[in-house]
Design an enzyme around this catalytic site. Structure first.
Site, PDB file in Angstrom:
ATOM      1  N   GLU A 162       3.899 -12.206   2.350  1.00 33.95           N
ATOM      2  CA  GLU A 162       4.130 -13.451   1.624  1.00 33.95           C
ATOM      3  C   GLU A 162       5.605 -13.791   1.505  1.00 33.95           C
ATOM      4  O   GLU A 162       5.976 -14.973   1.468  1.00 33.95           O
ATOM      5  CB  GLU A 162       3.495 -13.370   0.233  1.00 33.95           C
ATOM      6  CG  GLU A 162       1.977 -13.402   0.232  1.00 33.95           C
ATOM      7  CD  GLU A 162       1.341 -12.066   0.628  1.00 33.95           C
ATOM      8  OE1 GLU A 162       0.138 -12.054   0.959  1.00 33.95           O
ATOM      9  OE2 GLU A 162       2.069 -11.038   0.608  1.00 33.95           O
ATOM     10  N   GLN A 184      -2.819 -16.799   0.671  1.00 32.81           N
ATOM     11  CA  GLN A 184      -4.279 -16.740   0.731  1.00 32.81           C
ATOM     12  C   GLN A 184      -4.939 -16.785  -0.641  1.00 32.81           C
ATOM     13  O   GLN A 184      -5.973 -17.434  -0.823  1.00 32.81           O
ATOM     14  CB  GLN A 184      -4.708 -15.489   1.491  1.00 32.81           C
ATOM     15  CG  GLN A 184      -6.119 -15.549   2.007  1.00 32.81           C
ATOM     16  CD  GLN A 184      -6.401 -14.432   2.983  1.00 32.81           C
ATOM     17  OE1 GLN A 184      -6.608 -13.288   2.584  1.00 32.81           O
ATOM     18  NE2 GLN A 184      -6.396 -14.744   4.275  1.00 32.81           N
ATOM     19  N   PHE A 185      -4.368 -16.093  -1.623  1.00 35.62           N
ATOM     20  CA  PHE A 185      -4.839 -16.137  -3.010  1.00 35.62           C
ATOM     21  C   PHE A 185      -3.624 -16.143  -3.923  1.00 35.62           C
ATOM     22  O   PHE A 185      -2.584 -15.569  -3.583  1.00 35.62           O
ATOM     23  CB  PHE A 185      -5.716 -14.921  -3.361  1.00 35.62           C
ATOM     24  CG  PHE A 185      -7.056 -14.911  -2.696  1.00 35.62           C
ATOM     25  CD1 PHE A 185      -8.162 -15.488  -3.303  1.00 35.62           C
ATOM     26  CD2 PHE A 185      -7.221 -14.308  -1.457  1.00 35.62           C
ATOM     27  CE1 PHE A 185      -9.403 -15.477  -2.693  1.00 35.62           C
ATOM     28  CE2 PHE A 185      -8.458 -14.294  -0.837  1.00 35.62           C
ATOM     29  CZ  PHE A 185      -9.557 -14.875  -1.453  1.00 35.62           C
ATOM     30  N   ALA A 186      -3.755 -16.770  -5.094  1.00 36.15           N
ATOM     31  CA  ALA A 186      -2.635 -16.808  -6.040  1.00 36.15           C
ATOM     32  C   ALA A 186      -2.162 -15.407  -6.403  1.00 36.15           C
ATOM     33  O   ALA A 186      -0.970 -15.183  -6.644  1.00 36.15           O
ATOM     34  CB  ALA A 186      -3.044 -17.572  -7.303  1.00 36.15           C
ATOM     35  N   ASP A 187      -3.082 -14.456  -6.428  1.00 33.75           N
ATOM     36  CA  ASP A 187      -2.724 -13.071  -6.765  1.00 33.75           C
ATOM     37  C   ASP A 187      -1.723 -12.480  -5.771  1.00 33.75           C
ATOM     38  O   ASP A 187      -1.049 -11.500  -6.084  1.00 33.75           O
ATOM     39  CB  ASP A 187      -3.976 -12.190  -6.761  1.00 33.75           C
ATOM     40  CG  ASP A 187      -5.082 -12.755  -7.618  1.00 33.75           C
ATOM     41  OD1 ASP A 187      -5.347 -12.195  -8.683  1.00 33.75           O
ATOM     42  OD2 ASP A 187      -5.688 -13.770  -7.208  1.00 33.75           O
ATOM     43  N   ILE A 189       0.866 -14.070  -4.407  1.00 37.71           N
ATOM     44  CA  ILE A 189       2.130 -14.794  -4.339  1.00 37.71           C
ATOM     45  C   ILE A 189       3.305 -13.956  -4.836  1.00 37.71           C
ATOM     46  O   ILE A 189       4.459 -14.250  -4.535  1.00 37.71           O
ATOM     47  CB  ILE A 189       2.060 -16.118  -5.130  1.00 37.71           C
ATOM     48  CG1 ILE A 189       3.147 -17.082  -4.641  1.00 37.71           C
ATOM     49  CG2 ILE A 189       2.141 -15.871  -6.635  1.00 37.71           C
ATOM     50  CD1 ILE A 189       3.011 -18.485  -5.196  1.00 37.71           C
ATOM     51  N   PRO A 191       4.790 -11.031  -4.051  1.00 37.57           N
ATOM     52  CA  PRO A 191       5.844 -10.589  -3.130  1.00 37.57           C
ATOM     53  C   PRO A 191       6.730 -11.726  -2.626  1.00 37.57           C
ATOM     54  O   PRO A 191       7.854 -11.486  -2.192  1.00 37.57           O
ATOM     55  CB  PRO A 191       5.050  -9.962  -1.961  1.00 37.57           C
ATOM     56  CG  PRO A 191       3.730  -9.603  -2.533  1.00 37.57           C
ATOM     57  CD  PRO A 191       3.444 -10.664  -3.554  1.00 37.57           C
ATOM     58  N   HIS A 231      -8.240 -11.386  -6.916  1.00 39.37           N
ATOM     59  CA  HIS A 231      -8.579 -12.658  -6.272  1.00 39.37           C
ATOM     60  C   HIS A 231      -8.927 -13.741  -7.292  1.00 39.37           C
ATOM     61  O   HIS A 231      -9.572 -14.722  -6.946  1.00 39.37           O
ATOM     62  CB  HIS A 231      -9.773 -12.484  -5.312  1.00 39.37           C
ATOM     63  CG  HIS A 231      -9.547 -11.488  -4.234  1.00 39.37           C
ATOM     64  ND1 HIS A 231      -9.739 -10.145  -4.408  1.00 39.37           N
ATOM     65  CD2 HIS A 231      -9.116 -11.647  -2.950  1.00 39.37           C
ATOM     66  CE1 HIS A 231      -9.450  -9.501  -3.292  1.00 39.37           C
ATOM     67  NE2 HIS A 231      -9.070 -10.396  -2.390  1.00 39.37           N
TER      68      HIS A 231
END
Length: 438
Positions: A162, A184-187, A189, A191, A231
């Site tokens: 990321e 791909q998922f907010a979780d 973000i 890095p 996720h």
């Protein structure tokens, strides 16, 4: 271009001499790339005099720049406020929101069609991220068919990295490309936050307006279908604290398409938060996220919310609800139990925030409920409540209330615990009832 691995050769801080805390100076000096570069130049045919001439020229240039900087006039205090955001050309809603004769389209497809139209019109538009290339088109199929239509040089996969996905947009923008990228998922973000915070968000400000970094970062967000702790997160409070970035959080397909277009034409970096539970309107009560797809010219300016539902002006006991994303649908479904008493504001964008619409609604109804999917404490939603208290204090008949998820570290995988943690229409309805009782 010289690509060198450079060890720390000097002091880490000017206040402490390097000999006092470093035992690796002799070894680091052996890895100094500058003497190696000079030796390679000699091998390549440069004479010592030529190398010295190059060095002297560069030392003189640096010294001249340093002297010029010393003589430069100090900025004025008001200069502090220059270049926070580059001016956007999108200042009003345009195009047709509901073209006649069209069936409703799910939210995820409205995003796909918006990007497809942008890529057809602008050859500099790129789309990349994890698994978005090839036939898959992303884990949510939100980029399906784009790679086949525009080729691997414009739609492509990236490593699971990321920091690279976000950081690369700075260089892309600097060279005239217009990147649309996906986390791909907010979780995932986290890095990439270093690049978003230290580079992308500050580019325009730190360059005195010379280098706006235009990029659109799409982030599927929110809890849906027992996605579990990795996720399901909501992360808007962290993102809204990064100055220099604009943030959208649409709740319908039409708004998603219109805001994606605005984000693309905005010279500032934009984060598009897209609730994956609204993508297909499969959750009961979210059917209105599915809308007629607006035409290709439709665009919505940032900072303009919308009134989803108005209260009956003849009623004296009414309530303003401020929501975004999934919260809009919790509010709509809860409001069925209070006919004519609930006005619902959909923010659509979090940065900039339509405070004018918020304050006007609260002053009409004298009570306010703010809904978030995040755990409540220390959130963006609480900052909205604070602004309302400060600007509408004399109009309030009850404390501004914030409802959100339980204050826990993560969303559980188990569906019973997930349901218990998150807000829903029943919980929102209970908060409405309490406020209306004041």
């Amino acid at each position: 271009m010289v690509h060198a691995r450079v060890p720390l050769l000097n002091h880490h801080t000017s206040g402490v001499r390097k000999e006092w805390y470093r035992g690796d100076l002799e070894e680091a000096a052996k890895r100094d790339p500058f003497p190696r570069l000079k030796n390679q130049l000699l091998i390549a045919g440069f004479t010592p005099d030529k190398i010295k001439q190059i060095e002297d020229k560069e030392y003189a240039r640096v010294q001249a720049d340093y002297d010029k900087a010393l003589k430069a006039e100090d900025p004025k205090p008001e200069d502090l406020f220059n270049f926070d955001y580059a001016p956007t050309p999108v200042t009003e809603e345009k195009g047709v929101r509901e073209p006649a004769g069209k069936d409703k389209t799910v939210m995820v497809d409205c995003a796909l069609f918006a990007i497809q139209e942008l890529m057809e019109k602008h050859p500099e538009c790129l789309f990349y991220g994890q698994d978005v290339g090839g036939r898959l088109g992303g884990v949510f199929r939100e980029a399906a068919t784009l790679a086949q239509k525009f080729g691997d040089d414009r739609v492509f996969n990236t490593p699971i990295q990321e920091a690279f996905i976000i950081g690369s947009t700075v260089g892309m923008a600097a060279t005239g490309c217009k990147p649309i990228v996906e986390i791909q998922f907010a979780d995932y973000i986290w890095p990439g936050l270093n690049q978003l915070f230290t580079e992308l968000s500050r580019s325009y400000y730190l360059s005195n307006g010379k280098c706006p970094a235009s990029a659109v970062i799409r982030v599927p967000i929110g809890a849906y279908g027992s996605g579990g702790p990795y996720h399901s997160s909501s992360v808007e409070s962290v993102l809204t604290n990064i100055r220099g970035v604009k943030i959208a959080y649409p709740s319908t397909g039409a708004d998603l398409k219109g805001l994606l277009k605005a984000a693309y034409y905005d010279p500032n970096p934009v984060v598009m938060l897209e609730h994956k539970g609204l993508y297909w309107s499969k959750i009961k009560g979210t059917e209105e996220a599915k809308t007629v797809e607006p035409d290709a010219d439709y665009i919505i300016p940032f900072g303009k919310g919308r009134i989803v539902q108005q209260a009956d002006e003849t009623k004296t006991n009414t309530l303003s609800v401020i929501a975004y994303g999934m919260g809009v649908y919790w509010a709509k479904n809860a409001a069925k139990n209070f006919p004519g008493q609930i006005e619902i504001i959909d923010l659509r964008t979090l940065v900039p925030l339509d405070t004018e619409l918020i304050f006007a609604s609260v002053k009409r109804h004298n009570r306010c409920l703010v809904i978030t999917e995040e755990p409540v404490n220390n959130t963006f939603a609480q900052s909205i409540a604070s602004r309302i208290q400060q600007n509408c204090f004399e109009d309030l008949d009850a404390p501004v209330t914030v409802i959100g998820a339980e204050n826990l570290p993560a969303v559980p995988l188990n569906s019973v615990l997930e349901f218990t943690m998150l807000p829903n229409a029943d919980k929102v309805g209970a908060a409405m009832k309490t406020l209306l009782a004041y």
